[in-house]
Motif scaffolding. Sequence first.
Motif, mmCIF file in Angstrom:
data_model
loop_
_atom_site.group_PDB
_atom_site.id
_atom_site.type_symbol
_atom_site.label_atom_id
_atom_site.label_comp_id
_atom_site.label_asym_id
_atom_site.label_seq_id
_atom_site.Cartn_x
_atom_site.Cartn_y
_atom_site.Cartn_z
ATOM 1 N N GLY A 90 -14.798 -0.607 2.805
ATOM 2 C CA GLY A 90 -14.670 -1.622 3.849
ATOM 3 C C GLY A 90 -14.622 -1.031 5.246
ATOM 4 O O GLY A 90 -14.278 0.127 5.443
ATOM 5 N N LYS A 91 -14.926 -1.904 6.215
ATOM 6 C CA LYS A 91 -15.060 -1.400 7.592
ATOM 7 C C LYS A 91 -13.720 -0.961 8.200
ATOM 8 O O LYS A 91 -13.661 -0.041 8.996
ATOM 9 C CB LYS A 91 -15.778 -2.394 8.487
ATOM 10 N N PHE A 92 -12.631 -1.617 7.771
ATOM 11 C CA PHE A 92 -11.344 -1.261 8.376
ATOM 12 C C PHE A 92 -10.829 0.090 7.874
ATOM 13 O O PHE A 92 -10.125 0.802 8.589
ATOM 14 C CB PHE A 92 -10.303 -2.349 8.124
ATOM 15 N N MET A 93 -11.147 0.409 6.615
ATOM 16 C CA MET A 93 -10.659 1.672 6.046
ATOM 17 C C MET A 93 -11.224 2.895 6.790
ATOM 18 O O MET A 93 -10.677 3.989 6.679
ATOM 19 C CB MET A 93 -10.977 1.759 4.553
ATOM 20 N N MET A 150 0.850 -1.196 0.000
ATOM 21 C CA MET A 150 0.000 0.000 0.000
ATOM 22 C C MET A 150 0.883 1.241 0.000
ATOM 23 O O MET A 150 0.641 2.196 -0.740
ATOM 24 C CB MET A 150 -0.883 -0.044 1.256
ATOM 25 N N LYS A 151 1.902 1.215 0.822
ATOM 26 C CA LYS A 151 2.794 2.374 0.902
ATOM 27 C C LYS A 151 3.505 2.579 -0.441
ATOM 28 O O LYS A 151 3.585 3.702 -0.960
ATOM 29 C CB LYS A 151 3.831 2.167 2.015
ATOM 30 N N ALA A 152 3.986 1.478 -1.023
ATOM 31 C CA ALA A 152 4.698 1.578 -2.309
ATOM 32 C C ALA A 152 3.769 2.185 -3.369
ATOM 33 O O ALA A 152 4.174 3.056 -4.147
ATOM 34 C CB ALA A 152 5.174 0.193 -2.746
ATOM 35 N N ALA A 153 2.520 1.758 -3.386
ATOM 36 C CA ALA A 153 1.587 2.244 -4.415
ATOM 37 C C ALA A 153 1.232 3.715 -4.178
ATOM 38 O O ALA A 153 1.139 4.500 -5.127
ATOM 39 C CB ALA A 153 0.336 1.378 -4.412
ATOM 40 N N LEU A 154 1.047 4.101 -2.912
ATOM 41 C CA LEU A 154 0.734 5.508 -2.617
ATOM 42 C C LEU A 154 1.911 6.407 -3.008
ATOM 43 O O LEU A 154 1.723 7.508 -3.534
ATOM 44 C CB LEU A 154 0.396 5.688 -1.129
ATOM 45 N N GLN A 173 -6.244 -2.329 12.994
ATOM 46 C CA GLN A 173 -6.607 -0.922 13.233
ATOM 47 C C GLN A 173 -5.414 0.022 13.016
ATOM 48 O O GLN A 173 -5.508 0.963 12.212
ATOM 49 C CB GLN A 173 -7.202 -0.761 14.635
ATOM 50 N N PRO A 174 -4.268 -0.206 13.689
ATOM 51 C CA PRO A 174 -3.157 0.727 13.461
ATOM 52 C C PRO A 174 -2.702 0.787 12.002
ATOM 53 O O PRO A 174 -2.335 1.848 11.511
ATOM 54 C CB PRO A 174 -2.036 0.204 14.367
ATOM 55 N N ALA A 175 -2.735 -0.335 11.312
ATOM 56 C CA ALA A 175 -2.260 -0.329 9.913
ATOM 57 C C ALA A 175 -3.164 0.537 9.043
ATOM 58 O O ALA A 175 -2.680 1.257 8.162
ATOM 59 C CB ALA A 175 -2.213 -1.751 9.369
ATOM 60 N N HIS A 176 -4.476 0.502 9.296
ATOM 61 C CA HIS A 176 -5.385 1.327 8.485
ATOM 62 C C HIS A 176 -5.292 2.803 8.881
ATOM 63 O O HIS A 176 -5.414 3.679 8.023
ATOM 64 C CB HIS A 176 -6.817 0.785 8.550
ATOM 65 N N GLU A 177 -5.037 3.044 10.151
ATOM 66 C CA GLU A 177 -4.815 4.439 10.566
ATOM 67 C C GLU A 177 -3.581 5.005 9.864
ATOM 68 O O GLU A 177 -3.573 6.126 9.373
ATOM 69 C CB GLU A 177 -4.606 4.515 12.081
ATOM 70 N N GLU A 178 -2.559 4.170 9.808
ATOM 71 C CA GLU A 178 -1.310 4.569 9.163
ATOM 72 C C GLU A 178 -1.535 4.946 7.694
ATOM 73 O O GLU A 178 -0.933 5.887 7.180
ATOM 74 C CB GLU A 178 -0.333 3.389 9.257
ATOM 75 N N VAL A 179 -2.406 4.193 7.038
ATOM 76 C CA VAL A 179 -2.721 4.509 5.639
ATOM 77 C C VAL A 179 -3.258 5.940 5.557
ATOM 78 O O VAL A 179 -2.873 6.713 4.673
ATOM 79 C CB VAL A 179 -3.739 3.491 5.058
ATOM 80 N N GLY A 180 -4.118 6.311 6.505
ATOM 81 C CA GLY A 180 -4.647 7.675 6.540
ATOM 82 C C GLY A 180 -3.517 8.698 6.679
ATOM 83 O O GLY A 180 -3.493 9.727 6.010
ATOM 84 N N ARG A 181 -2.555 8.356 7.532
ATOM 85 C CA ARG A 181 -1.433 9.267 7.758
ATOM 86 C C ARG A 181 -0.592 9.414 6.481
ATOM 87 O O ARG A 181 -0.204 10.492 6.101
ATOM 88 C CB ARG A 181 -0.571 8.734 8.903
ATOM 89 N N TRP A 182 -0.345 8.291 5.797
ATOM 90 C CA TRP A 182 0.447 8.354 4.549
ATOM 91 C C TRP A 182 -0.263 9.222 3.512
ATOM 92 O O TRP A 182 0.361 10.030 2.834
ATOM 93 C CB TRP A 182 0.649 6.956 3.964
ATOM 94 N N ILE A 183 -1.589 9.020 3.383
ATOM 95 C CA ILE A 183 -2.335 9.774 2.369
ATOM 96 C C ILE A 183 -2.137 11.266 2.616
ATOM 97 O O ILE A 183 -1.873 12.045 1.702
ATOM 98 C CB ILE A 183 -3.837 9.415 2.415
ATOM 99 N N LYS A 184 -2.236 11.617 3.888
ATOM 100 C CA LYS A 184 -2.097 13.027 4.256
ATOM 101 C C LYS A 184 -0.660 13.506 3.992
ATOM 102 O O LYS A 184 -0.439 14.499 3.293
ATOM 103 C CB LYS A 184 -2.439 13.163 5.741
ATOM 104 N N GLU A 185 0.311 12.762 4.513
ATOM 105 C CA GLU A 185 1.712 13.183 4.381
ATOM 106 C C GLU A 185 2.171 13.255 2.926
ATOM 107 O O GLU A 185 2.978 14.100 2.566
ATOM 108 C CB GLU A 185 2.630 12.182 5.096
ATOM 109 N N MET A 186 1.657 12.373 2.107
ATOM 110 C CA MET A 186 2.127 12.333 0.710
ATOM 111 C C MET A 186 1.388 13.335 -0.170
ATOM 112 O O MET A 186 1.629 13.394 -1.375
ATOM 113 C CB MET A 186 1.971 10.919 0.149
ATOM 114 N N GLY A 187 0.458 14.064 0.403
ATOM 115 C CA GLY A 187 -0.226 15.100 -0.368
ATOM 116 C C GLY A 187 -1.239 14.573 -1.376
ATOM 117 O O GLY A 187 -1.492 15.190 -2.412
#
Length: 444
Positions: free
Chosen positions: A388-391, A335-339, A366-380
């Motif tokens: 899905g429920k976890f997202m 996920m990180k590589a693709a973002l 839970q932490p892994a999906h939260e992290e995705v939110g953080r990456w989206i924000k940090e990467m602009g």
Amino acid sequence: MFTLEDLIKATRGKLISSGMQIFRGASIDTRTIAENDLFFALKGSKRDGHDFLIEALQKSYGAVISKQEDINFQNKTVVLVDDTLIALQNLARYLRKKFRGKVIAVVGSNGKTTTKELIAGMLSKKYKILKTEGNFNNNIGVPLCLSKIEHDTEIMVLELGTNRHGDIKELCEIVYPDYAMITNIGYEHIEGFGSIEGVREGELEILPFVKTVFANGDDEFLMEGLKDFKGNILRFGLSNECDYRAENIKFYDEHVEFDFHADGVSFPVKSSLMGIHNVYNITGALAVATFFGVSKCMLQQAVESFSPVAMRGEIIKINGIEIFFDAYNANPSSMKAALQELARRKKTRKAIAVLGDMLELGELTQPAHEEVGRWIKEMGIDFFVGVGKFMKNALRYVDGEVFDDAQQAAVFLRKQLNGSEIILIKGSRAMKMEQILDILLEGR
Ligand code: ATP
Ligand code: MG
């Protein structure tokens, strides 16, 4: 290819009907079976292959069964065994032991299928190759592949998959690899492994079987796991310590270029695969192919002509919108590589991340999906659509809309687009993120 004699020796089965004696390969599916195949009636969780026996016998040379059936075998070869899956595996192991060529096994958390296809593409310039098809990397798919060894096969390139301890060992006890390619170690199948240490242990079950390992030298966690390995470690990656390196990496809109360096070899390559993670996959494959003596010019050709494996980083353009379609699967590392690749390609465009749940992460969910939110924000990344429920956990760090399923997300997404966006579509296999592309393509 195998004979009835191979089969009987390997399985100790009982011949209960006689017919053809040489088979092109094993098959477990009457929809794809060939006339000269031998059908193995496997019992799955939903279906029993024995229910398809009549059709299988009509379409092929015969079958391996574990229940005496009260039907007319029509002069086909039929062998009775205790357990058809074990029989298939024993046949594969027997054929492997007879095989005089080399076996390369590809393991690791991410990029196995891509790397396997790259290696096979490169080696086939010089050798007769057999490779696991698609993503058939488990204890059924791998034996099916081995049933197709031919008399002139020189190298087998096999993807070995795992989601729990013991899987890789079990597969290695069938394929007895000579070489291991370890792509990387990341967060995957945590439900089965418990932790990333568990993932590493699981993937490294291959070590006792091989003398030479090709490993991602920039993956420190992987390298630490190899420190007691007594065999030969050949590292590939970007850093100077690597034996096989990618240097001068230049990303363009439609391709990437870099210089491949190894002891005594150096040449430029050009590829349409996107993302730094694919530079690793290509470099790893080049390491193996250089080791096996494939010439520079053949390797350049093989890299240049290779297109992404379906759903793994394809670029699809619809009415001015660019879709980075990476929906085959997802875990935190991929996920990180693709973002990162989405962020790199974005330029002045609006970038939208359409992401489905990452499954099988156990307590990390839970932490892994939260992290995705953080990456989206940090990467602009400009906009987030979740499925899905976890997202929903990603919403802790980033604004966006999250839907229960891919169809609802697609209907919403379609309304947001004005024709100039770049969109990443990615999620775990079960999230069916490809439905989003189908809906965007409708009425195109
Ligand atoms: P599976 O475990 O489902 O068999 P795999 O290991 O075979 O997956 P691929 O099918 O080659 O991996 O790629 C799946 C996705 O993983 C790609 O679409 C991409 O997002 C990501 N990926 C591929 N290579 C790498 C890599 N080297 N590092 C991180 N992520 C990668
Ligand atoms: Mg795979």
